[in-house]
Design an enzyme around this catalytic site. Structure first.
Site, mmCIF file in Angstrom:
data_model
loop_
_atom_site.group_PDB
_atom_site.id
_atom_site.type_symbol
_atom_site.label_atom_id
_atom_site.label_comp_id
_atom_site.label_asym_id
_atom_site.label_seq_id
_atom_site.Cartn_x
_atom_site.Cartn_y
_atom_site.Cartn_z
ATOM 1 N N ARG A 80 0.807 -1.235 0.000
ATOM 2 C CA ARG A 80 0.000 0.000 0.000
ATOM 3 C C ARG A 80 0.831 1.272 0.000
ATOM 4 O O ARG A 80 0.285 2.357 -0.190
ATOM 5 C CB ARG A 80 -1.000 0.002 1.163
ATOM 6 N N HIS B 281 -8.875 -3.754 1.349
ATOM 7 C CA HIS B 281 -9.348 -3.166 2.607
ATOM 8 C C HIS B 281 -10.336 -2.031 2.299
ATOM 9 O O HIS B 281 -10.086 -0.854 2.617
ATOM 10 C CB HIS B 281 -8.110 -2.647 3.347
ATOM 11 N N GLU C 26 -14.064 -5.906 4.018
ATOM 12 C CA GLU C 26 -12.831 -6.192 3.298
ATOM 13 C C GLU C 26 -12.820 -7.642 2.809
ATOM 14 O O GLU C 26 -13.136 -8.553 3.578
ATOM 15 C CB GLU C 26 -11.636 -5.960 4.228
HETATM 16 O O1 TA6 Z 1 -8.937 -4.227 8.850
HETATM 17 C C1 TA6 Z 1 -9.066 -3.781 10.150
HETATM 18 C C2 TA6 Z 1 -7.739 -3.269 10.642
HETATM 19 O O2 TA6 Z 1 -6.747 -4.259 10.555
HETATM 20 C C3 TA6 Z 1 -7.952 -2.742 12.061
HETATM 21 O O3 TA6 Z 1 -7.361 -3.556 13.042
HETATM 22 C C4 TA6 Z 1 -7.522 -1.307 12.012
HETATM 23 O O4 TA6 Z 1 -6.442 -0.968 12.724
HETATM 24 C C5 TA6 Z 1 -7.495 -0.995 10.536
HETATM 25 O O5 TA6 Z 1 -7.286 -2.172 9.844
HETATM 26 C C6 TA6 Z 1 -6.613 0.120 10.034
HETATM 27 O O6 TA6 Z 1 -5.278 -0.218 9.968
HETATM 28 P P1 TA6 Z 1 -4.199 0.860 9.540
HETATM 29 O O7 TA6 Z 1 -2.871 0.150 9.534
HETATM 30 O O8 TA6 Z 1 -4.583 1.339 8.153
HETATM 31 O O9 TA6 Z 1 -4.271 1.973 10.540
#
Ligand code: TA6
Length: 296
Positions: free
Chosen positions: A96, A166, A269
């Site tokens: 990403r 995501h 997701e």
């Molecule tokens: O997909 C859910 C998740 O893994 C959460 O645990 C939350 O922290 C979110 O993604 C966002 O993650 P990031 O690394 O983008 O802050």
């Protein structure tokens, strides 16, 4: 699906541009508009004609090279969340935050404008994931949205990876929506130390911070009466669905999210994570496909 007889080149309505200081591809056709940043092959907008935006971007997102964007469709690869063996590695992998190359556009079999972007291994990726690979994202913008994440093993030995698209969906108010399609699925709850439960609800309601990994390959529907529409998220070759909303307290702690914006988004997701991770032999490829459609 995609018309494999036509190759990626130029199409009217597709423009290489700069948005918030980052290179991006903008699509504007009679069917839809869309935006993809080359960093992360990050889909940041999709708006079918006559509809409000379907993909949510945080009003407080930080647009800077190497910084993950808040919102859109981050590609989590080759691991999801924290790296199990190396806690200091970047969360959700490196895809990403790396620049993909833009391969071009074509019309797919459904008449949508489809773009392809790719990332191949280099010294930086090999320091974190010591394998040769090609990662391709194809995104088709039309009255429906299709995303295909293809991973090809170009190494001399097998490798395993986790992955997630995501997706942050725009909703009128997360407190008012219902998620259908998960009843009966087992899920690990990140907020309860990954304890495993079975989803009882026919319609999942979001009533607080939610962070769950469902064992589910099923289509999910986000029923959004406030927006007067239902989003269907249909997937292929994805054994897990992650549902996430940070709710008020956690959103405040995330400066690129902020205090006010979180009710407008819900992450549903499409993923292969944990025991559903994918292993590819040399020369093999895997495609995770997601189709998003709208109904009244
Ligand atoms: O997909 C859910 C998740 O893994 C959460 O645990 C939350 O922290 C979110 O993604 C966002 O993650 P990031 O690394 O983008 O802050």
């Amino acid at each position: 699906m995609a018309d494999t007889t036509s190759s990626f080149s130029d199409l009217p309505g597709v423009e290489l541009t700069t948005e918030h200081g980052l290179p991006a591809v903008r699509v504007a056709t009679a069917q839809a508009s869309g935006l993809v940043y080359l960093q992360g092959a990050h889909v940041a907008a999709w708006q079918p004609a006559g509809q409000a935006p379907v993909i949510w971007m945080s009003p407080n997102a930080v647009y800077a090279p190497g910084k993950a964007l808040r919102g859109g469709v981050p590609i989590c690869w080759p691991w999801f969340g924290a790296n199990a063996e190396h806690p200091k590695y970047p969360a959700h992998g490196f895809a990403r935050t790396r620049d993909f190359s833009y391969r071009g556009a074509r019309l797919d079999a459904a008449g949508r404008c489809e773009l392809e972007l790719a990332l191949v291994n280099d010294a930086q990726t090999e320091a974190l994931f010591p394998f040769a690979f090609e990662l391709r994202l194809r995104v088709a913008f039309g009255a429906t949205l299709q995303l295909e994440l293809e991973v090809e093993n170009r190494a001399g030995q097998p490798f395993s990876f986790e992955e997630a698209l995501h997706s942050y969906f725009a909703v009128s108010d997360v407190k008012q929506v219902a998620v259908r399609g998960l009843q009966g699925a087992r899920y690990a709850d990140k907020l309860r130390n990954m304890a495993v439960f079975t989803e009882e609800a026919d319609e999942l309601r979001i009533t607080g911070e939610t962070d769950r990994v469902y064992e589910s390959a099923a289509t999910c529907q986000i029923v959004d009466p406030g927006a007067g529409r239902t989003l269907a998220v249909e997937k292929h070759a994805s054994a897990a669905t992650v549902v996430w909303n940070p709710w008020a307290e956690r959103a405040v702690q995330m400066s690129d999210l902020g205090a006010d914006a979180w009710p407008g988004m819900l992450c549903v997701e499409s993923a292969n994570v944990g025991s559903a991770k994918i292993t590819l032999a040399p020369g093999e490829a895997h495609i995770l496909r997601v189709a998003v459609s709208l109904s009244p």
